[in-house]
Structures are given as C-alpha cells and as structure tokens.
Design an enzyme around this catalytic site. Structure first.
Site, PDB file in Angstrom:
ATOM      1  N   HIS A  50       0.867  -1.181   0.000  1.00 20.31           N
ATOM      2  CA  HIS A  50       0.000   0.000   0.000  1.00 20.31           C
ATOM      3  C   HIS A  50       0.902   1.229   0.000  1.00 20.31           C
ATOM      4  CE1 HIS A  50       1.044  -0.575   4.244  1.00 20.31           C
ATOM      5  NE2 HIS A  50       0.988   0.745   4.316  1.00 20.31           N
ATOM      6  N   HIS A 134       5.578   6.455  -0.034  1.00 18.95           N
ATOM      7  CA  HIS A 134       6.408   5.264  -0.170  1.00 18.95           C
ATOM      8  C   HIS A 134       5.579   3.994  -0.035  1.00 18.95           C
ATOM      9  CE1 HIS A 134       6.012   5.661   4.166  1.00 18.95           C
ATOM     10  NE2 HIS A 134       6.316   4.372   4.238  1.00 18.95           N
TER      11      HIS A 134
END
Length: 181
Positions: A50, A134
């Site tokens: 994710h 990220h």
C-alpha cells in the site's frame, strides 16, 4: 493483560491511512522485488502493499467513529490521485527498503495535510516529519541498496483512500472514502 488494551484497560486499534493498489500492481511489484534477489530483511507480503498516507499508531477504539466523521468532512482531491513509484531507497534508521515517488503531486500532499489536521483535532498525535510517499518492500533491512536489473516505474492511480487496522501482520480495511464527490 490483553495485547490490544492500553494500561488503562481501554482497547485500541493500530491505524493508518493508505492508498491501495490493484491486484496487477501487487503482482508486478512483487515480481520486480523478487528480481532484486534480496539477501537482507523480511519481505512485506505482496497483499500488504500500500502507499502510506498517514500512520496514526495506537488509537483508542472509542475514537474511531469520531475519526471517521472528521475525515468525512475534509477537503478531498476532485480527481484520481496519480503518482509514479520510481525510486528504490533504503531508510537506514527504521531499517526498511522502500519504493518512493520522486515527484509528489500537490493534491496528495494536500490530502495528507487534511488527514493530519483531522487527527490532530481529535488529539491523535503523530510524529512531525515531512511526508514521503512510499511503499515498503522489506522490513528489518540492513545493507546496501540492491541493484535492480530494471529501474522501478510503477504508475499508481486511485479513486479512493482507506483507513486500515494493522493486526497480527495483516491489514484490515475499516473505512474508505472516494476522492471524487
């Protein structure tokens, strides 16, 4: 004492907001990571990939309805969020290997700021640091940046964001908000 209770005895949930990925993106990133031939770290399961928006940490379970209500009222981007994960990095202090976006869309920064403000208004504190979009590839990573046979270039586009609970190594979606009204 139960693992999911605070010293006061009130239950809590370990929460974070994130952008989810398509199944095809999960597979592509997992395949690219395999090609790195990692010799260090614990790979994050592909189903847990994710893009983190905001990590809240341990939140009193009683605050969950108020948190969701606060997020209901934030300003959200009026278009799908798009970004490219195009840089492999090692974050030495937390010991993680990540894919980062070299360019952060302003709409993404605005969404993160709105989420931070909603959480702060409820007294849910977080560490103050610059947002870096990220995706974590491996935890407990020590060593040099691995060499990739091909440069990372993963295009993400999403029409919603999700509040997740982290429980026993799995991520459970609790609520989801559209980016388009």
């Amino acid at each position: 004492m139960a693992k999911d209770a605070r010293p006061t005895g009130s239950p809590f949930k370990r929460l974070f907001f994130a952008l989810s990925l398509s199944e095809a993106q999960h597979r592509a990133i997992a395949q690219w990571r395999r090609e790195l031939g990692l010799r260090s770290g614990k790979p994050v399961p592909a189903e847990n990939f994710h893009l983190t928006l905001l990590f809240l940490g341990d939140v009193d379970a009683a605050q969950l309805p108020a948190l969701c209500a606060a997020v209901d009222s934030i300003a959200r981007p009026q278009a799908p969020l798009r970004l490219v994960l195009d840089r492999l990095q090692v974050w030495p202090r937390p010991g993680v290997l990540v894919l980062e976006a070299e360019q952060t869309p302003p709409a993404l920064r605005q969404l993160v700021y709105a989420l931070e403000q909603a959480a702060l208004a409820l007294g849910i504190a977080r560490e103050s640091r610059e947002y870096r979009p990220h995706l974590t590839l491996a935890r407990e990573f020590r060593g040099q940046l691995p060499e990739a046979a091909s440069a990372p270039e993963f295009f993400l586009s999403t029409r919603h964001f999700t509040l997740y609970e982290s429980r026993k190594g799995r991520y459970w979606p609790l609520a989801q908000w559209p980016l388009l009204d």
